[in-house]
Design an enzyme around this catalytic site. Structure first.
Site, mmCIF file in Angstrom:
data_model
loop_
_atom_site.group_PDB
_atom_site.id
_atom_site.type_symbol
_atom_site.label_atom_id
_atom_site.label_comp_id
_atom_site.label_asym_id
_atom_site.label_seq_id
_atom_site.Cartn_x
_atom_site.Cartn_y
_atom_site.Cartn_z
ATOM 1 N N LYS A 246 -5.531 8.648 -14.565
ATOM 2 C CA LYS A 246 -5.073 8.688 -13.183
ATOM 3 C C LYS A 246 -5.496 9.973 -12.480
ATOM 4 C CE LYS A 246 -0.791 6.018 -13.884
ATOM 5 N NZ LYS A 246 -1.017 4.745 -13.198
ATOM 6 N N ARG B 2 3.670 -11.620 -4.089
ATOM 7 C CA ARG B 2 3.938 -12.753 -3.186
ATOM 8 C C ARG B 2 3.395 -12.458 -1.790
ATOM 9 N NH1 ARG B 2 6.323 -17.263 -4.858
ATOM 10 N NH2 ARG B 2 7.770 -17.159 -6.594
ATOM 11 N N GLY C 133 6.924 -1.892 -12.959
ATOM 12 C CA GLY C 133 8.232 -2.467 -13.247
ATOM 13 C C GLY C 133 8.240 -3.549 -14.313
#
Lengths: 192, 294
Positions: free
Chosen positions: B81, B165, B214
Site C-alpha cells: 500500500k 450494490r 469488512g
C-alpha cells in the site's frame, strides 16, 4: 455435433476462456467438481495462481480425476498456471501438479510483475503471421522430453509445447482477440 | 516488438487473480500461512487496518524490509500500500518489485486533492471506490483494478455491500440510458465520458473489481461474490481471528464455491472466533476511512 469443452473454474481467468470457446461455437462447462467432468471432449486449465488452483484441485480428488482423464487421452490445454500444473517437474517448488507432461517448468521465469510484457510471437504451426502474446509473471519450459513438440520459443525459452493430447502455453491467448490458439486446441479435440 | 508494463499486462494480472482471495499479512510467517491456505496474492503491511484504527496516528507505506522479507518467502504476487497521492511511496514500491500497488484509504492520505497519475508507472495499481463515479475516476487515472472500499478494519460487511450494490445499480442504469443522457450522467457522477460510454455499451467495468473492507467470514466472501465482485480482499479478518489458518482456507473455498450452500455450511464449521466487529454507526466521520479519497 457441438463440442463440449470444460474450463477449470476454481480460480483465475476462466471467464475469458469461456467467452472465446463460446465464440468458436462450443458448449462450455465450468468445472468445479468431479461430476462437471462428465461428457466433456476437452478441458482448459486457465491462468491464475498455480498454488491456489493446486490447493483447490486436491479437494474431493478433482485433480486425480483430471489426471486420469488426461492419461486416457482427453485433450487438455493449460495456459500459464495451467502449464505449471501440467508439468511433471516444477523447479524449486513442492506444490501440487497434475503430473501429466514430461516437462520441467520454471515459475515466474521472466521476473516479477514489473517485468511482465506482451510481444509478437511466431508460432510456425499457426501460419506466418505472429501472435500477440501476453506474458504475465509467466513460466517457461526449461526442459522437455523428446516426445514433446516445441511450438514456440521466445528469447531462447520454450513457451508453447504439445505432447500428444496435451497442450501448454506460457502466455494468455484468452486475453487477445486472435482465435488461432484456441482453434488449434479444438482441432486437437477433433483429431482424438 | 516487446512492450513491458503495458495496460494489457497490468489489467491482465488482475484477471489472473479473479476468483481468488488476497490476504493482508504483516510478517513472512503470516505470508506463508496465507499461501498455504490458497491465497492468490498477499498484501504486505506494517499493521492491519484494525490495528491502524486502534492505534491512530499517521499510517504510512510499510518499511521496505517487511515487504522484501515477505517477497522472499512466497511465490504468489505481493502487493503493498501507498498513501493516496504519495507518488514517491509508489515509486519506492515499484523499485522494490512489488507486484501491485494499492493506493489506499487505509493509510493516511498524503494529498487531499489529487490521486497518483497511475499511467506513469510500469507496476499496476488497485484503488478503492464507493460508487461508479469514483471507480471511473480512478480508472481514468490509470488504475488497472478496482475494489470496493467498504469500511476497513471493522469486520462489518455492510459498507462493502453498500458500495458494491451502488456500483452495480449505477452500471445497470447507464446501460438503459439513451445516448443523449450519458454526458449529463458523466457530469453528475464526475466520471470521464469515454468510460461512461464504455459502461453503457458493455454493462461492466473495464477492469477487475474485488470486494474489500469488512469481510470476516466465508459467508461474507460468498455474499460479495454473489453481488458480482471478481474476488475478495481480506484485511484484518484473518489474522485478527481466533484460528487464522482455518479461516483463511475456508474463505478461499467459499470464494470458489460461493454458489454451493452445502459446501459453505461445511466449511463455516469450527472456525473459532471471528474478529471482533465494529458497528458502523459508532464511528465518527473522521474514523470512517472510506471518506478518504475523492
Amino acid at each position: 455435433m457441438k463440442k463440449r469443452v470444460g474450463v477449470l473454474a476454481l480460480q483465475g481467468a476462466f471467464r475469458e476462456h469461456r467467452q472465446v470457446l463460446e465464440h468458436l461455437g462450443c458448449d462450455v462447462i465450468e468445472v468445479r467438481k468431479t461430476s462437471d467432468l462428465e461428457g466433456i471432449h476437452g478441458l482448459i486449465i486457465p491462468g491464475g495462481e498455480s498454488t491456489t488452483i493446486g490447493k483447490l484441485l486436491q479437494i474431493d480428488e478433482l485433480g486425480e480425476k483430471i489426471k486420469e482423464l488426461g492419461s486416457q487421452d482427453l485433450p487438455i490445454f493449460g495456459t500459464c498456471a495451467g502449464m505449471i500444473l501440467l508439468s511433471k517437474t516444477i523447479i524449486d517448488s513442492d506444490q501440487y501438479s497434475l503430473n501429466l507432461m514430461d516437462t520441467v517448468v520454471e515459475r515466474n521465469a521472466f521476473g516479477r510483475q514489473v517485468a511482465s510484457f506482451e510481444t509478437d510471437l511466431l508460432v510456425p504451426a499457426m501460419g506466418p503471421n505472429t501472435i500477440r502474446a501476453v506474458f504475465i509473471r509467466a513460466p517457461y519450459l526449461r526442459e522437455v522430453a523428446p516426445n514433446v513438440g516445441i511450438l514456440a520459443v521466445y528469447d531462447g525459452k520454450t513457451v508453447f509445447a504439445r505432447q500428444g493430447n496435451l497442450l501448454a502455453c506460457a502466455f494468455h491467448p484468452e486475453l487477445t482477440p486472435d482465435l488461432r490458439v484456441h482453434q488449434y486446441f479444438l482441432d486437437m479435440i477433433d483429431e482424438h | 516488438m516487446s512492450d513491458i508494463g503495458s495496460l494489457k499486462v497490468k489489467t491482465g494480472l488482475a484477471e489472473m487473480l479473479k476468483g481468488g482471495v488476497i490476504m493482508d499479512v504483516t510478517t513472512p510467517e503470516q505470508a506463508i500461512i496465507a499461501e498455504e491456505a490458497g491465497a492468490c496474492a498477499v498484501m504486505a503491511l506494517e499493521r492491519v487496518p484494525s490495528d491502524i484504527r486502534a492505534e491512530g496516528g499517521v499510517a504510512r507505506m510499510a518499511d521496505p524490509t517487511i515487504i522484501q522479507s515477505i517477497m522472499a518467502v512466497v511465490s504468489i504476487p505481493v502487493m503493498a500500500k501507498a498513501r493516496i497521492g504519495h507518488f514517491v511511496e509508489a515509486r519506492i514500491l515499484e523499485a522494490l518489485g512489488a507486484d501491485y500497488i494499492d493506493e489506499s484509504e487505509v493509510l493516511t492520505p498524503a494529498d487531499e486533492t489529487y490521486h497518483i497519475n497511475k499511467h506513469d508507472f510500469k507496476v499496476p495499481f488497485v484503488c478503492g471506490c464507493r460508487n461508479l463515479g469514483e471507480a471511473l475516476r480512478r480508472i481514468g487515472e490509470g488504475a488497472a483494478m478496482i475494489r470496493t472500499k467498504g469500511e476497513p478494519g471493522t469486520g462489518n460487511v455492510v459498507e462493502a455491500v453498500r458500495h458494491m450494490r451502488t456500483v452495480m445499480s449505477e452500471i445497470r442504469a447507464l446501460t438503459l440510458m439513451p445516448k443523449e443522457e450519458l454526458m449529463t450522467a458523466a457530469k453528475n457522477m464526475g466520471a470521464p465520458y469515454d468510460l461512461v460510454l464504455y459502461i453503457a455499451e458493455h454493462g461492466k467495468l473495464p477492469v477487475v473489481n474485488f470486494a474489500a473492507g469488512g469481510i470476516a467470514t466465508p459467508a461474507d466472501a460468498a455474499l460479495m461474490m454473489h453481488l458480482g465482485v471478481d474476488g475478495i480482499f481480506v484485511g484484518s479478518g484473518i489474522f485478527k481471528s481466533g484460528d487464522p489458518k482455518a479461516r483463511a482456507k475456508a474463505i478461499v473455498l467459499a470464494t470458489t464455491h460461493y454458489k454451493d450452500a452445502k459446501i459453505l455450511a461445511e466449511i463455516s464449521k469450527d472456525l473459532g472466533q471471528p474478529m471482533t466487529g465494529i458497528e458502523i454507526s459508532t464511528l465518527t466521520d473522521s474514523q470512517r476511512m472510506q471518506e478518504r479519497g475523492w
